[in-house]
Design an enzyme around this catalytic site. Structure first.
Site, PDB file in Angstrom:
ATOM      1  N   ASP A 267       0.859  -1.188   0.000  1.00 40.85           N
ATOM      2  CA  ASP A 267       0.000   0.000   0.000  1.00 40.85           C
ATOM      3  C   ASP A 267       0.891   1.231   0.000  1.00 40.85           C
ATOM      4  O   ASP A 267       1.936   1.260   0.652  1.00 40.85           O
ATOM      5  CB  ASP A 267      -0.977   0.003   1.176  1.00 40.85           C
ATOM      6  N   ASP A 361      -9.581   3.775   6.152  1.00 38.70           N
ATOM      7  CA  ASP A 361      -8.349   3.685   6.947  1.00 38.70           C
ATOM      8  C   ASP A 361      -8.603   4.395   8.276  1.00 38.70           C
ATOM      9  O   ASP A 361      -8.682   5.615   8.337  1.00 38.70           O
ATOM     10  CB  ASP A 361      -7.215   4.356   6.162  1.00 38.70           C
ATOM     11  N   GLU A 363      -7.315   5.253  11.888  1.00 37.11           N
ATOM     12  CA  GLU A 363      -6.119   5.300  12.730  1.00 37.11           C
ATOM     13  C   GLU A 363      -6.197   6.336  13.843  1.00 37.11           C
ATOM     14  O   GLU A 363      -5.414   6.269  14.796  1.00 37.11           O
ATOM     15  CB  GLU A 363      -4.880   5.600  11.865  1.00 37.11           C
TER      16      GLU A 363
END
Length: 476
Positions: A267, A361, A363
């Protein structure tokens, strides 16, 4: 009854004067008390979380910013607490740090690493401002060329660049503008900055004429940098007398490591710079997740778009690599934020049939509570599903999901079975939260952030795909 004409009004008696004076004083006192209550409830300037130490023994923690509030504990000198704000409250007076008094109180969320809600059953506790002192944080610079800036912003002027290993002192970290770095071997994006007050043994004030400088939080460590052990110089040994050399027994060739049972991929984002995708394909990488967007709002009011997304996507596909897009989430409590980020992602990614499912994503929490973060994630994913008809992949670390999402199984139970787990380990399998993702296990696994791949300069994230083909995770 008609009022008397002014000329007929009797003069007030002295008793009436005293009565009126008392009434005025009572009213004034009532107003003063009300104003005190309002000021006690209203915070003044707030600031980021800061670790402080109790300056005296028997420091009282109270449920409100006033000496009449219930006391829940007396702390010994040197106890660590985390302060999150200064508020105005009731008057206090102390002699433990000198003869001091005031109306400012620290609002506290943690004591010795434990939340006050668990310790005392309240959201916050309060302590008179004079009873705490700042804890100095000793740090070591991790990367060469680390910039110290005049403000907690990447646009602020750089005062100095520090070499790896330089010792600095900070007194807290603060929220500022977002930054990203890969210099520590892993991709980190955050908005926390250390407020640095000394470099080596010299104060920042004496060096640069300002009270503090700011450095991105991930560019410092609280421990010493690891240094290789020196190679010992061997002691000379006498040359032995020659002896007949026996015929050596043939040594069998070592058995090579078995190939990975998984499909390998990577990625990437703009931090990898220009990528030679032909070399990446030749290195055996069969898929790539590519950053498309970020919830960061820029100075012009638009959200961030990765400027390498279109190029990386086109060139990876041209070299036979299956691609997917991901969005770096920045949850916050503003109305409509999750939908706005999802719409921004959809508009930018512009998925095509045959590409991998979209990725959230996850985080950072954006300061949201577990319940609010769960709701934010659900709203984002629902929006993707409403607009595209597909259920996105969730990228997250085991620790983040367990700590900040309550280790919930609700997403895995309700259709979000594809998990991309970020667990950097040399073990054969990653840790999987939420009861092994409700029995589904992992589908993609980011197993290191410091991989090396031909065609890419510097470190890159390496990933594995568990299934034998991409049909279950491909857009139709």
């Amino acid at each position: 009854m008609s009022p008397l004409p002014l000329s007929a009004a009797a003069p007030p008696s002295r008793a009436a004067d005293r009565h009126n004076l008392v009434a005025i004083l009572v009213a004034a006192l009532t107003i003063a008390l009300l104003l005190t209550a309002v000021s006690a409830a209203a915070p003044s300037s707030t600031f980021a979380s800061t670790t402080r130490l109790t300056a005296c023994n028997a420091v009282s923690l109270r449920t409100g910013p006033r000496t009449t509030a219930r006391r829940v504990a007396r702390l010994p000198k040197g106890t660590k607490v985390v302060t999150v704000a200064v508020v105005k409250g009731g008057h206090w007076h102390t002699k433990c740090t000198g003869d001091k008094s005031g109306r400012k109180w620290y609002r506290i969320t943690r004591v010795n690493g434990k939340s006050v809600s668990k310790l005392y059953g309240v959201k916050y506790v309060y302590v008179a401002k004079s009873l705490l002192k700042i804890q100095k944080i000793s740090l070591t610079v991790v990367c060469n060329g680390t910039r110290l800036r005049t403000k907690a912003a990447t646009s602020a002027a750089t005062k100095v660049k520090l070499a790896a290993g330089t010792k600095v002192t900070a007194n807290k970290w603060v929220h500022g503008t977002s930054w990203s770095t890969s210099c520590t071997g892993s991709k980190v994006t955050d908005n926390r900055w250390f407020k640095i007050t000394a470099i080596g043994s010299r104060s920042v004030k004496s060096l640069y004429g300002v009270s503090a400088l700011y450095g991105a939080k991930s560019l410092f460590t609280t421990g010493a940098l690891a240094t290789p052990a020196p190679t010992p110089t061997p002691t000379p040994t006498p040359t032995p007398a020659p002896t007949p050399t026996p015929t050596p027994t043939p040594t069998p060739s070592p058995t090579p490591d078995p190939p990975s049972p998984y499909i390998e991929g990577i990625d990437v984002s703009h931090w990898q710079g220009t990528i030679n995708w032909a070399k990446v394909a030749a290195a055996g990488k069969q898929f790539a997740f590519i950053k498309a967007t970020d919830g960061l709002v820029q100075s012009d009011g638009t959200m961030f778009v990765d400027n390498m997304y279109a190029t990386n996507r086109a060139q990876a596909e041209a070299n036979g690599i299956r691609v997917g897009a991901y969005h770096f989430a920045r949850p916050d409590s503003s109305a409509g934020d999750a939908v706005a980020e999802a719409d921004h992602f959809i508009a930018t990614a512009a998925w095509q049939s045959g590409e991998l499912l979209p990725v959230l994503d996850l985080e950072i929490t954006g300061g949201l509570s577990t319940a609010k973060l769960q709701a934010w994630v659900q709203t984002f994913l629902d929006r993707i599903f409403q607009q595209t008809g597909v259920r996105a992949i969730i990228y997250v670390s085991p620790y983040f999901w367990s700590s900040n999402m309550g280790d919930t199984t609700q997403f895995a139970v309700n259709g979000y079975k594809v998990l991309w787990i970020a667990h950097w380990t040399t073990a054969d399998q990653p840790k999987v939260p939420a009861s092994n993702w409700n029995g589904n296990g992992w589908t993609f696994w980011q197993y290191t952030s410091s991989g090396s791949v031909s065609g890419i300069s510097g470190n890159v994230d390496l990933d594995r795909y568990k299934l034998i083909n991409f049909n279950p995770v491909t857009l139709k």
